[in-house]
Design an enzyme around this catalytic site. Structure first.
Site, PDB file in Angstrom:
ATOM      1  N   TYR A 198      35.214  20.931 -28.145  1.00 50.80           N
ATOM      2  CA  TYR A 198      34.813  21.202 -28.558  1.00 50.80           C
ATOM      3  C   TYR A 198      33.753  22.887 -29.262  1.00 50.80           C
ATOM      4  O   TYR A 198      33.763  24.073 -29.397  1.00 50.80           O
ATOM      5  CB  TYR A 198      34.625  20.757 -30.171  1.00 50.80           C
ATOM      6  CG  TYR A 198      34.790  21.750 -32.011  1.00 50.80           C
ATOM      7  CD1 TYR A 198      36.344  21.741 -32.060  1.00 50.80           C
ATOM      8  CD2 TYR A 198      33.571  21.247 -32.161  1.00 50.80           C
ATOM      9  CE1 TYR A 198      35.895  21.766 -33.640  1.00 50.80           C
ATOM     10  CE2 TYR A 198      33.593  22.216 -33.495  1.00 50.80           C
ATOM     11  CZ  TYR A 198      34.341  22.743 -34.186  1.00 50.80           C
ATOM     12  OH  TYR A 198      34.821  22.959 -36.127  1.00 50.80           O
ATOM     13  N   LYS A 202      34.314  26.903 -29.558  1.00 47.82           N
ATOM     14  CA  LYS A 202      33.668  27.587 -31.452  1.00 47.82           C
ATOM     15  C   LYS A 202      32.297  28.893 -31.045  1.00 47.82           C
ATOM     16  O   LYS A 202      32.859  29.727 -31.311  1.00 47.82           O
ATOM     17  CB  LYS A 202      32.520  26.123 -32.541  1.00 47.82           C
ATOM     18  CG  LYS A 202      34.186  25.716 -32.498  1.00 47.82           C
ATOM     19  CD  LYS A 202      34.925  26.581 -33.354  1.00 47.82           C
ATOM     20  CE  LYS A 202      36.090  25.148 -34.458  1.00 47.82           C
ATOM     21  NZ  LYS A 202      36.895  26.559 -34.895  1.00 47.82           N
TER      22      LYS A 202
HETATM   23  N1  LIG Z   1      35.300  19.871 -41.675  1.00 52.46           N
HETATM   24  C1  LIG Z   1      34.010  20.500 -41.026  1.00 52.46           C
HETATM   25  O1  LIG Z   1      32.689  20.102 -40.400  1.00 52.46           O
HETATM   26  C2  LIG Z   1      33.741  22.002 -40.094  1.00 52.46           C
HETATM   27  C3  LIG Z   1      32.422  22.456 -40.231  1.00 52.46           C
HETATM   28  C4  LIG Z   1      32.712  23.885 -38.803  1.00 52.46           C
HETATM   29  C5  LIG Z   1      33.707  24.559 -38.203  1.00 52.46           C
HETATM   30  N2  LIG Z   1      35.492  23.509 -39.136  1.00 52.46           N
HETATM   31  C6  LIG Z   1      36.167  24.225 -38.448  1.00 52.46           C
HETATM   32  O2  LIG Z   1      37.234  24.686 -40.069  1.00 52.46           O
HETATM   33  C7  LIG Z   1      38.543  24.377 -39.758  1.00 52.46           C
HETATM   34  C8  LIG Z   1      39.231  23.702 -40.375  1.00 52.46           C
HETATM   35  O3  LIG Z   1      38.820  22.025 -40.403  1.00 52.46           O
HETATM   36  P1  LIG Z   1      38.789  21.015 -40.803  1.00 52.46           P
HETATM   37  O4  LIG Z   1      37.996  20.693 -41.323  1.00 52.46           O
HETATM   38  O5  LIG Z   1      40.076  21.771 -42.422  1.00 52.46           O
HETATM   39  O6  LIG Z   1      40.057  20.327 -41.001  1.00 52.46           O
HETATM   40  P2  LIG Z   1      41.772  20.228 -40.550  1.00 52.46           P
HETATM   41  O7  LIG Z   1      42.009  19.156 -39.150  1.00 52.46           O
HETATM   42  O8  LIG Z   1      41.502  19.134 -41.423  1.00 52.46           O
HETATM   43  O9  LIG Z   1      42.504  21.199 -40.779  1.00 52.46           O
HETATM   44  C9  LIG Z   1      43.045  22.354 -39.119  1.00 52.46           C
HETATM   45  C10 LIG Z   1      44.214  22.024 -39.777  1.00 52.46           C
HETATM   46  O10 LIG Z   1      44.419  23.509 -38.845  1.00 52.46           O
HETATM   47  C11 LIG Z   1      45.874  22.984 -38.424  1.00 52.46           C
HETATM   48  N3  LIG Z   1      46.645  23.083 -36.653  1.00 52.46           N
HETATM   49  C12 LIG Z   1      46.048  22.779 -35.749  1.00 52.46           C
HETATM   50  N4  LIG Z   1      47.137  22.952 -34.833  1.00 52.46           N
HETATM   51  C13 LIG Z   1      47.471  24.005 -35.116  1.00 52.46           C
HETATM   52  C14 LIG Z   1      48.250  25.069 -34.561  1.00 52.46           C
HETATM   53  N5  LIG Z   1      48.725  24.984 -33.257  1.00 52.46           N
HETATM   54  N6  LIG Z   1      49.156  26.004 -34.905  1.00 52.46           N
HETATM   55  C15 LIG Z   1      48.455  25.769 -36.642  1.00 52.46           C
HETATM   56  N7  LIG Z   1      47.920  25.169 -37.353  1.00 52.46           N
HETATM   57  C16 LIG Z   1      46.967  24.431 -36.499  1.00 52.46           C
HETATM   58  C17 LIG Z   1      46.217  21.450 -38.355  1.00 52.46           C
HETATM   59  O11 LIG Z   1      47.255  20.716 -39.104  1.00 52.46           O
HETATM   60  C18 LIG Z   1      45.268  21.567 -39.775  1.00 52.46           C
HETATM   61  O12 LIG Z   1      45.905  21.691 -40.959  1.00 52.46           O
HETATM   62  C19 LIG Z   1      38.311  24.401 -38.162  1.00 52.46           C
HETATM   63  O13 LIG Z   1      38.866  25.533 -36.892  1.00 52.46           O
HETATM   64  C20 LIG Z   1      37.450  23.978 -37.733  1.00 52.46           C
HETATM   65  O14 LIG Z   1      36.851  24.253 -36.499  1.00 52.46           O
HETATM   66  C21 LIG Z   1      35.151  22.798 -39.887  1.00 52.46           C
END
Ligand SMILES: NC(=O)c1ccc[n+]([C@@H]2O[C@H](COP(=O)([O-])OP(=O)(O)OC[C@H]3O[C@@H](n4cnc5c(N)ncnc54)[C@H](O)[C@@H]3O)[C@@H](O)[C@H]2O)c1
Length: 311
Positions: A198, A202
């Site tokens: 991961y 990123k």
């Molecule tokens: N939550 C955190 O603390 C955090 C921190 C830093 C970065 N992020 C980034 O933010 C983004 C969203 O994270 P989140 O926490 O909302 O996670 P989440 O798992 O709730 O949402 C991710 C979404 O991506 C979709 N997804 C996964 N694979 C896919 C594919 N192949 N095609 C289309 N859609 C797909 C999932 O179905 C889901 O709806 C991610 O890129 C994550 O790395 C999150």
């Protein structure tokens, strides 16, 4: 050579250059420069979590949204709230099932979204590539197939999203803005978590941003990364009645289940005394999309409550 001479040697964009290669139009107010009115944005990962929160932000800023996700249906509560806001404000919100790792799927959906946007007279303006997956495995034991899967979604999927959004903008001869969701984990390895794939993915997204920014700036297509800090637990502002309750994004929920002590570790690095919530990223995302950010290109906007500022 004098400074004046150097300045007069600089080639200014021709009149035919896309708008965003110029500075903001004179007379545009600061308030207006953040508006997304008359624009349509595609958001991958828009079926839940951060993606659907950013969809709400775009609509609140006056834009129209197409949410793309691999889920057959978006999260019911958030989707209902989003639809209600769109209806009240006369914006359009659509949902499209799409796997970002499948080029045909993302190309077909991006083209359809752009066609609808043109018909609605709110042309396609860009995308937020937010779809991502997470996995914890100690590096010594990480199966190559799992490592590949993370990179396929988080790197190739983000690239596919940016590429097909940029193709639409090129074809239509208009400027636009692409926001790639990276993470503070692209800059640091979070203590207590074994997430080498991961974190690598990123960091790759940040370098992808600089690479395509170098190629697409000439077309007026701006590309930036937004790097959130940990957004857990989060208060769901889409549900004002629930603001006293904490919710988690599915991604952080899974991490916490696997590491019950990790929240304490994260809090130790939280300079503002709290972890992030998805709504902390709404204004930063709207800024990067907006014409107010007309000169912000190839940058990373880290929004982590200061986490990476101290060791
Ligand atoms: N939550 C955190 O603390 C955090 C921190 C830093 C970065 N992020 C980034 O933010 C983004 C969203 O994270 P989140 O926490 O909302 O996670 P989440 O798992 O709730 O949402 C991710 C979404 O991506 C979709 N997804 C996964 N694979 C896919 C594919 N192949 N095609 C289309 N859609 C797909 C999932 O179905 C889901 O709806 C991610 O890129 C994550 O790395 C999150």
């Amino acid at each position: 050579m004098t400074v004046d001479a150097i300045v007069s040697d600089i080639e200014l964009p021709s009149n035919g250059a896309p708008e965003s290669q110029h500075s903001l139009a004179a007379g545009s107010t600061t308030h207006n420069s953040f508006s997304l009115t008359g624009k349509t944005i595609a958001i991958t990962g828009g079926g839940r979590g951060l993606g659907i929160t950013l969809a709400l932000a775009v609509v609140e800023a006056g834009g129209n949204v197409a949410c793309l996700d691999i889920l057959s249906e978006p999260s019911a509560y958030e989707w209902t709230s989003l639809l209600a806001l769109a209806k009240k404000t006369g914006r359009s919100v659509t949902y499209h099932r799409c796997d970002v790792t499948d080029e045909t799927s993302i190309e077909t959906v991006m083209d359809a979204v752009a066609r609808d946007a043109t018909a609605r007279q709110a042309p396609f303006w860009g995308t937020i590539a937010c779809a991502g997956i997470q996995q914890q495995v100690p590096a010594l034991d990480y199966p190559a197939a799992d490592f590949d899967r993370i990179l396929r979604v988080n790197v190739t999927g983000v690239f596919n999203t940016a590429k097909y959004a940029a193709r639409v903008l090129r074809r239509e001869g208009r400027p636009g803005s692409i926001v790639l969701i990276s993470s503070m984990s692209g800059n640091v390895a979070n203590r207590g978590l074994s997430c080498s794939a991961y974190n690598s993915s990123k960091a790759a997204v940040q370098q992808m941003c600089r690479s395509v920014a170098q190629e697409w700036g000439q077309y007026g297509i701006r590309v930036n990364t937004l790097s959130p800090g940990v957004s857990f637990p989060s208060v769901c502002l889409m549900a004002p009645a629930l603001t006293s309750q904490y919710i988690r994004t599915a991604m952080t929920d899974q991490l916490l289940q696997e590491n019950p002590d990790v929240e304490r570790t994260w809090m130790a690095g939280a300079l503002l005394g709290r972890l992030g919530a998805p709504e902390d990223f709404k204004a930063p995302a709207v800024f990067l999309l907006s014409e107010g950010a007309a000169f912000v290109h190839g940058s990373d906007l880290r929004v982590d409550g200061g986490h990476c500022a101290s060791a």
